[in-house]
Write a protein that holds these residues in place. Structure first.
Motif, PDB file in Angstrom:
ATOM      1  N   MET A  23      40.867  77.731 -28.127  1.00 36.05           N
ATOM      2  CA  MET A  23      39.546  78.110 -27.638  1.00 36.05           C
ATOM      3  C   MET A  23      39.429  77.744 -26.156  1.00 36.05           C
ATOM      4  SD  MET A  23      35.945  77.161 -29.405  1.00 36.05           S
ATOM      5  CE  MET A  23      35.275  75.760 -28.550  1.00 36.05           C
ATOM      6  N   VAL A  24      39.024  78.727 -25.337  1.00 32.84           N
ATOM      7  CA  VAL A  24      38.870  78.445 -23.912  1.00 32.84           C
ATOM      8  C   VAL A  24      37.508  77.793 -23.697  1.00 32.84           C
ATOM      9  CG1 VAL A  24      38.768  79.460 -21.608  1.00 32.84           C
ATOM     10  CG2 VAL A  24      40.280  80.433 -23.349  1.00 32.84           C
ATOM     11  N   ARG A  25      37.499  76.703 -22.992  1.00 34.24           N
ATOM     12  CA  ARG A  25      36.228  76.036 -22.729  1.00 34.24           C
ATOM     13  C   ARG A  25      35.949  76.082 -21.241  1.00 34.24           C
ATOM     14  NH1 ARG A  25      35.088  72.218 -27.172  1.00 34.24           N
ATOM     15  NH2 ARG A  25      36.928  72.180 -28.469  1.00 34.24           N
ATOM     16  N   GLU A  26      34.709  76.320 -20.928  1.00 38.08           N
ATOM     17  CA  GLU A  26      34.299  76.355 -19.521  1.00 38.08           C
ATOM     18  C   GLU A  26      33.591  75.051 -19.185  1.00 38.08           C
ATOM     19  OE1 GLU A  26      34.839  78.620 -17.215  1.00 38.08           O
ATOM     20  OE2 GLU A  26      36.018  79.773 -18.661  1.00 38.08           O
ATOM     21  N   PRO A  27      33.867  74.489 -18.010  1.00 36.04           N
ATOM     22  CA  PRO A  27      33.114  73.299 -17.607  1.00 36.04           C
ATOM     23  C   PRO A  27      31.632  73.639 -17.427  1.00 36.04           C
ATOM     24  CG  PRO A  27      34.960  73.713 -16.105  1.00 36.04           C
ATOM     25  CD  PRO A  27      34.838  74.908 -16.997  1.00 36.04           C
ATOM     26  N   PHE A  28      30.816  72.653 -17.630  1.00 40.29           N
ATOM     27  CA  PHE A  28      29.370  72.834 -17.390  1.00 40.29           C
ATOM     28  C   PHE A  28      28.887  71.657 -16.549  1.00 40.29           C
ATOM     29  CE2 PHE A  28      30.300  70.944 -21.494  1.00 40.29           C
ATOM     30  CZ  PHE A  28      29.577  69.762 -21.459  1.00 40.29           C
TER      31      PHE A  28
END
Ligand SMILES: Cc1cc2nc3c(=O)[nH]c(=O)nc-3n(C[C@H](O)[C@H](O)[C@H](O)COP(=O)(O)OP(=O)(O)OC[C@H]3O[C@@H](n4cnc5c(N)ncnc54)[C@H](O)[C@@H]3O)c2cc1C
Length: 244
Positions: free
Chosen positions: A1-6
């Motif tokens: 799963m690709v996770r994006e920084p927040f």
């Protein structure tokens, strides 16, 4: 799963023990971070091309805090420590997550033993609303054993004591490596937390043990537990190792 920084914006910071600060962040986009109690976030420092990552267990109790809370223990000249200690409300950091498998599962355990040193207790703080539900819905017993140096180092101690007073099948004990105060209470014990396992009557067939925090405590505890017949499936660990 690709996770994006927040982005997380610091809402509040407070001292909770000598050398330990509690940070409450809000997501900049206003969303609530969805996580399973026991998981951690990575805070990304430096440039986005080559960030320095440090992991922190989420201390927030779902349903009580909407913020992403972490407790950070100061490490001398630590890269992240220096940056955390310089933060002021309104400052922004990048984060990634949640990650981690130190979570409560549905299984036929008679008893959960939740063991921590220092800030390793934060995943269990996040679990408190879930623990309350479990105690209502099952006949499980849950014990939380927290190892710190002295009573002054007892982070979130008041919350755990109050919870134990409300919940008859939840037990909280604090274990002090540097000696008991003169007015020690029944829940306060002398010695390293992992040295108190002998008196716990642990059963490798029916009990599940969680270990979180200092790697030396976890290694020693693991040796003790495997020597008494605990299999890897019945022990869950999260070592607070340094670095990314
Ligand atoms: C899954 C996970 C969850 C974690 N959760 C938390 C948490 O909730 N709260 C928290 O405070 N930390 C937590 N940690 C540890 C945290 O990620 C950092 O390692 C810690 O904050 C030190 O980072 P630093 O950049 O300040 O120190 P660094 O710059 O990485 O270290 C500086 C020096 O201090 C030494 N050092 C680093 N950490 C320690 C230590 N703990 N004790 C003694 N010496 C040390 C290093 O070996 C190095 O020599 C967690 C780690 C993991 C892997």
């Amino acid at each position: 799963m690709v996770r994006e920084p927040f982005n997380l914006v610091l809402d509040e910071v407070r001292d909770i023990a000598p050398g330990v600060k509690h940070f409450a962040f809000e997501r900049e986009d206003g969303d609530e971070l969805k996580f399973i109690p026991g998981q951690f976030v990575q805070i990304l420092f430096g440039t986005s091309e080559s960030p320095v990552r440090r992991s922190y267990s989420i201390a927030s109790r779902p349903g009580i805090e909407r913020t992403v809370d972490v407790a950070v223990s100061a490490v001398v000249d630590g890269f992240a420590t220096d940056r955390f200690w310089a933060m002021k409300p309104g400052d922004t950091v990048k984060a990634l997550g949640p990650f981690g498998r130190l979570v409560l599962r549905d299984e036929p355990a008679t008893r959960y033993l939740l063991v921590a040193t220092g800030t390793g207790v934060t995943p269990y703080r996040a679990m408190l609303p879930d623990i309350a539900r479990r105690l209502d819905e099952s006949s499980q017993d849950i014990s939380l054993m927290l190892g710190v140096r002295t009573r002054a180092d007892l982070l979130y101690g008041d919350e755990f004591i109050a919870f134990a007073e409300e919940q008859p099948r939840f037990r909280f004990t604090a274990h002090y490596s540097r000696g008991l105060p003169d007015d020690a209470q029944p829940w306060e014990k002398q010695g390293y937390v992992q040295h108190a396992f002998d008196g716990e009557g642990l059963n490798p067939e029916t009990d599940v043990v969680y270990l979180c925090g200092n790697p030396n405590m976890i290694d020693e505890a693991m040796l003790w537990l495997t020597g008494r017949g605990f299999t890897a499936q019945r022990v869950r660990r999260e070592k607070y190792i340094s670095g990314s």
